[in-house]
Design a protein around this motif. Structure first.
Motif, PDB file in Angstrom:
ATOM      1  N   LEU A  51      -6.884 -18.020 -32.381  1.00  0.00           N
ATOM      2  CA  LEU A  51      -5.943 -18.201 -31.715  1.00  0.00           C
ATOM      3  C   LEU A  51      -5.549 -17.144 -31.088  1.00  0.00           C
ATOM      4  CD1 LEU A  51      -3.941 -20.163 -30.504  1.00  0.00           C
ATOM      5  CD2 LEU A  51      -2.407 -19.830 -32.490  1.00  0.00           C
ATOM      6  N   ARG A  52      -6.306 -17.231 -29.497  1.00  0.00           N
ATOM      7  CA  ARG A  52      -5.634 -16.122 -28.650  1.00  0.00           C
ATOM      8  C   ARG A  52      -4.901 -16.692 -27.317  1.00  0.00           C
ATOM      9  NH1 ARG A  52      -8.717 -11.621 -30.094  1.00  0.00           N
ATOM     10  NH2 ARG A  52     -10.208 -11.891 -31.641  1.00  0.00           N
ATOM     11  N   PRO A  53      -4.347 -15.633 -26.351  1.00  0.00           N
ATOM     12  CA  PRO A  53      -3.575 -16.377 -25.487  1.00  0.00           C
ATOM     13  C   PRO A  53      -4.301 -16.801 -24.189  1.00  0.00           C
ATOM     14  CG  PRO A  53      -3.561 -13.609 -25.644  1.00  0.00           C
ATOM     15  CD  PRO A  53      -4.508 -14.236 -26.714  1.00  0.00           C
ATOM     16  N   ASN A  54      -5.587 -16.400 -24.260  1.00  0.00           N
ATOM     17  CA  ASN A  54      -6.317 -16.879 -22.783  1.00  0.00           C
ATOM     18  C   ASN A  54      -6.052 -18.051 -22.321  1.00  0.00           C
ATOM     19  OD1 ASN A  54      -7.777 -15.258 -24.941  1.00  0.00           O
ATOM     20  ND2 ASN A  54      -9.212 -14.680 -23.089  1.00  0.00           N
ATOM     21  N   GLN A  55      -5.973 -19.099 -23.258  1.00  0.00           N
ATOM     22  CA  GLN A  55      -5.782 -20.596 -23.064  1.00  0.00           C
ATOM     23  C   GLN A  55      -4.454 -20.685 -22.328  1.00  0.00           C
ATOM     24  OE1 GLN A  55      -5.277 -22.883 -26.732  1.00  0.00           O
ATOM     25  NE2 GLN A  55      -5.493 -20.833 -27.694  1.00  0.00           N
ATOM     26  N   ILE A  56      -3.461 -19.833 -22.197  1.00  0.00           N
ATOM     27  CA  ILE A  56      -2.403 -20.352 -21.495  1.00  0.00           C
ATOM     28  C   ILE A  56      -2.582 -20.438 -19.980  1.00  0.00           C
ATOM     29  CG2 ILE A  56      -1.357 -17.882 -20.995  1.00  0.00           C
ATOM     30  CD1 ILE A  56       0.493 -20.537 -22.529  1.00  0.00           C
ATOM     31  N   PHE A  57      -3.560 -19.737 -19.469  1.00  0.00           N
ATOM     32  CA  PHE A  57      -3.703 -19.755 -18.103  1.00  0.00           C
ATOM     33  C   PHE A  57      -4.329 -21.242 -17.731  1.00  0.00           C
ATOM     34  CE2 PHE A  57      -4.330 -15.167 -18.532  1.00  0.00           C
ATOM     35  CZ  PHE A  57      -3.480 -14.733 -17.905  1.00  0.00           C
ATOM     36  N   ALA A  58      -4.815 -22.001 -18.707  1.00  0.00           N
ATOM     37  CA  ALA A  58      -5.080 -23.459 -18.513  1.00  0.00           C
ATOM     38  C   ALA A  58      -3.888 -24.393 -18.318  1.00  0.00           C
ATOM     39  CB  ALA A  58      -6.141 -23.807 -19.973  1.00  0.00           C
ATOM     40  N   VAL A  59      -2.910 -23.666 -18.584  1.00  0.00           N
ATOM     41  CA  VAL A  59      -1.645 -24.405 -18.445  1.00  0.00           C
ATOM     42  C   VAL A  59      -0.882 -24.046 -17.251  1.00  0.00           C
ATOM     43  CG1 VAL A  59       0.421 -25.031 -19.620  1.00  0.00           C
ATOM     44  CG2 VAL A  59      -1.386 -25.083 -20.981  1.00  0.00           C
ATOM     45  N   SER A  60      -0.742 -22.308 -17.066  1.00  0.00           N
ATOM     46  CA  SER A  60       0.136 -21.943 -16.077  1.00  0.00           C
ATOM     47  C   SER A  60      -0.430 -22.201 -14.628  1.00  0.00           C
ATOM     48  CB  SER A  60       0.297 -20.586 -16.400  1.00  0.00           C
ATOM     49  OG  SER A  60      -0.785 -19.694 -16.399  1.00  0.00           O
ATOM     50  N   LEU A  61      -1.625 -22.096 -14.483  1.00  0.00           N
ATOM     51  CA  LEU A  61      -1.983 -22.320 -13.219  1.00  0.00           C
ATOM     52  C   LEU A  61      -1.838 -23.600 -12.613  1.00  0.00           C
ATOM     53  CD1 LEU A  61      -5.515 -20.286 -13.580  1.00  0.00           C
ATOM     54  CD2 LEU A  61      -3.571 -19.522 -12.617  1.00  0.00           C
ATOM     55  N   ARG A  62      -1.794 -23.692 -11.367  1.00  0.00           N
ATOM     56  CA  ARG A  62      -1.289 -25.103 -10.787  1.00  0.00           C
ATOM     57  C   ARG A  62      -2.460 -26.200 -11.102  1.00  0.00           C
ATOM     58  NH1 ARG A  62       0.015 -25.140  -4.456  1.00  0.00           N
ATOM     59  NH2 ARG A  62       1.768 -23.704  -5.184  1.00  0.00           N
ATOM     60  N   GLU A  63      -3.660 -25.965 -11.060  1.00  0.00           N
ATOM     61  CA  GLU A  63      -4.571 -26.959 -11.402  1.00  0.00           C
ATOM     62  C   GLU A  63      -4.900 -26.817 -13.080  1.00  0.00           C
ATOM     63  OE1 GLU A  63      -5.068 -29.640  -9.434  1.00  0.00           O
ATOM     64  OE2 GLU A  63      -4.175 -28.850  -7.825  1.00  0.00           O
ATOM     65  N   SER A  64      -4.735 -27.760 -13.732  1.00  0.00           N
ATOM     66  CA  SER A  64      -5.211 -27.813 -15.297  1.00  0.00           C
ATOM     67  C   SER A  64      -6.417 -28.496 -15.479  1.00  0.00           C
ATOM     68  CB  SER A  64      -4.047 -27.656 -16.097  1.00  0.00           C
ATOM     69  OG  SER A  64      -4.251 -27.723 -17.486  1.00  0.00           O
TER      70      SER A  64
END
Length: 205
Positions: A51-64
């Motif tokens: 479990l690493r934090p990279n995946q948070i960008f798959a949520v925070s960016l406008r398009e997921s």
């Protein structure tokens, strides 16, 4: 690109088709067992469920590329295992390679850099991701508040690059890191604007 094409009155269906392929491909990263994304797939050793934090960008960016329910699961997983007062850990505690302290000579510091060390710039994307799935600007902005108390304890008036993964989350690395400052401010201003546009929670009789 599909959005750009639509606004310009240009053909957009090819971009929509590519986006659908991206969503399908990204879906292979989903780890149903633990409810978040694999860190790596298709490696010689199989899929890596660290479990690493990279995946948070798959949520925070406008398009997921993730449906809303999976976006919420990513936020919840990061909140449970990676979130600290000043950023997100680069690896969840409990993993065999987790290192909660950043220090020692360069070899030891480099070894801890991405193995549990907290990255301050990730706090902004996390707060925006939390708002995206829960639509509570006040709650999302509260994650950023501890940074204000940090401004005088390491690099005066600025935000450190990294922090220890273990409590008390001592600041480390550069005393003034541009992306730590920029992402905190960006999220703060976006959430402040969202908060003013949300209906008041105060109930009057």
């Amino acid at each position: 690109m599909a959005g750009f094409a639509k606004r310009l009155g240009l053909p957009f269906r090819p971009w929509d088709e590519l986006a659908a392929r991206v969503r399908a491909g990204f879906g292979r990263f989903w780890n149903e067992r633990i409810g978040c994304c694999y860190d790596v797939i298709d490696s010689p050793d199989g899929n890596d469920d660290a479990l690493r934090p990279n995946q948070i960008f798959a949520v925070s960016l406008r398009e997921s590329p993730l449906p809303l329910e999976r976006q919420r699961q990513v936020v919840d997983a990061c909140a449970r295992h990676l979130l600290t007062s000043h950023g997100l850990r680069s690896l969840a505690p409990g993993h065999p390679q987790y290192q909660g302290q950043y220090g020692g000579d360069q070899w030891h510091r480099d070894g801890a850099y991405h193995q549990g060390t907290v990255w301050a710039f990730l706090l902004g994307p996390f707060a925006l991701a939390h708002f995206k799935v829960y639509r509570d600007a006040e709650a999302a902005r509260s994650f950023l508040s501890p940074v204000a108390h940090h401004l005088g304890d390491y690099g005066l008036g600025s935000v450190a690059e990294i922090f220890d993964g273990d409590s008390p989350f001592a600041p480390r690395g550069c005393i003034a890191q541009a992306w730590s400052v920029a992402e905190t401010l960006r999220a703060w201003h976006e959430l402040a604007a969202a908060e003013t546009s949300q209906p008041s929670k105060t109930t009057r009789l």
